[in-house]
Design an enzyme around this catalytic site. Structure first.
Site, short mmCIF file in Angstrom:
data_model
loop_
_atom_site.label_atom_id
_atom_site.label_comp_id
_atom_site.label_asym_id
_atom_site.label_seq_id
_atom_site.Cartn_x
_atom_site.Cartn_y
_atom_site.Cartn_z
N VAL B 78 15.64 81.05 -52.86
CA VAL B 78 15.23 81.96 -53.88
C VAL B 78 15.75 81.29 -54.86
O VAL B 78 17.12 80.89 -55.14
CB VAL B 78 15.79 83.40 -53.22
CG1 VAL B 78 16.74 84.50 -54.36
CG2 VAL B 78 15.72 84.19 -52.39
N CYS B 79 15.36 81.01 -56.24
CA CYS B 79 15.90 80.27 -57.76
C CYS B 79 17.19 81.33 -58.21
O CYS B 79 17.71 82.53 -57.83
CB CYS B 79 15.01 80.74 -59.17
SG CYS B 79 15.44 80.70 -60.37
N ILE B 80 18.85 80.17 -57.85
CA ILE B 80 19.35 81.18 -57.96
C ILE B 80 20.17 81.40 -59.27
O ILE B 80 20.32 82.81 -60.01
CB ILE B 80 20.91 79.85 -57.99
CG1 ILE B 80 21.78 80.25 -57.56
CG2 ILE B 80 20.55 78.53 -59.03
CD1 ILE B 80 23.18 79.19 -57.53
#
Lengths: 122, 131
Positions: B78-80
């Site tokens: 999941v893109c931070i």
């Protein structure tokens, strides 16, 4: 700058500057530059509005994307294209854009998408 | 057999993007191909929320993803930046930013865009599911 050679990694953005898609696209393209990817950016539809001069995000309490676009060249992304029809439909002159961008005709656009290894659309 | 990188940019229930990505991923694995990485980007990060609670007669898409990830031991990133902006945090980020809760489903991990670049370099095909 030529429209003939397709990149390994093609990014397409169809959204104007004041959208999360536009900023995410630019962030991803710059990341590709950091990783020295052979990448190019195409601005389609409303995406070409990102290249208009005189933008000021402070009115909307947002960052001004146009201020970040010149970083593309610093990150090694020198190939920026625009959909010619999108500029024509909106009555825009390519000479007014804040970055040099090569116009693509529909056939060139199709070929570039077909010949790129990866295509990421925003 | 091919390996795929799957990018999910759509939130569950807002568009067809996330559900189609889920069905595509399951079909890929059932066909004997592999998934190098699932990458949840922009509104797609909501697919990793443990707080989604749809009506009982509707698919709980985040839980369905979790089951798929755990069944096949998939790498699900999941893109931070997208996640924190949208209120998705694992325990570490929740502690770092002094948030009242963490809500990242087990099986997902938080990571940066470098992992997307790595996926494009190593997977045979990149599939992008955007609204």
């Amino acid at each position: 700058m030529t429209a003939a050679k397709s990149p390994e990694f093609l990014f397409i953005c169809r959204h104007s500057a004041w959208t999360s898609q536009a900023s995410a696209c630019l962030e991803t393209v710059l990341t590709a530059g950091v990783f020295e990817q052979d990448a190019a950016l195409i601005l389609e539809g409303d995406g070409i509005l990102q290249l208009l001069p005189g933008q000021d995000g402070s009115v909307l309490q947002q960052k001004t994307l146009a201020n970040q676009l010149p970083a593309l060249e610093l990150y090694g992304i020198t190939r920026v294209y625009v959909e010619y029809a999108a500029a024509k439909e909106r009555g825009l002159n390519l000479d007014d854009f804040i970055l040099p961008a090569v116009p693509l005709q529909p056939g060139q656009l199709k070929d570039m998408i077909a010949n790129s290894r990866h295509v990421l659309v925003f | 057999m091919s390996s795929f990188a799957v990018v999910v940019q759509g939130a569950p229930y807002d568009s067809q993007a996330a559900l189609t990505a889920y069905h595509f991923s399951r079909a890929v694995l059932q066909s004997g191909h592999s998934i190098y990485r699932l990458f949840f980007y922009q509104d797609g990060v909501h697919n990793a929320s443990s707080l989604c609670t749809p009506p009982q007669d509707e698919l709980n898409l985040p839980r369905a993803w979790q089951q798929l990830i755990q069944e096949h031991q998939l790498d699900a990133v999941v893109c931070i930046a997208s996640a924190l902006k949208r209120g998705i945090a694992d325990a570490g980020e929740a502690s770092r930013y002094e948030l009242p809760v963490s809500n990242l489903l087990a099986g997902f991990t938080i990571g940066g865009l470098g992992l997307l670049m790595d996926a494009t370099a190593n997977a045979d095909r990149l599939l992008n599911f955007a609204p």
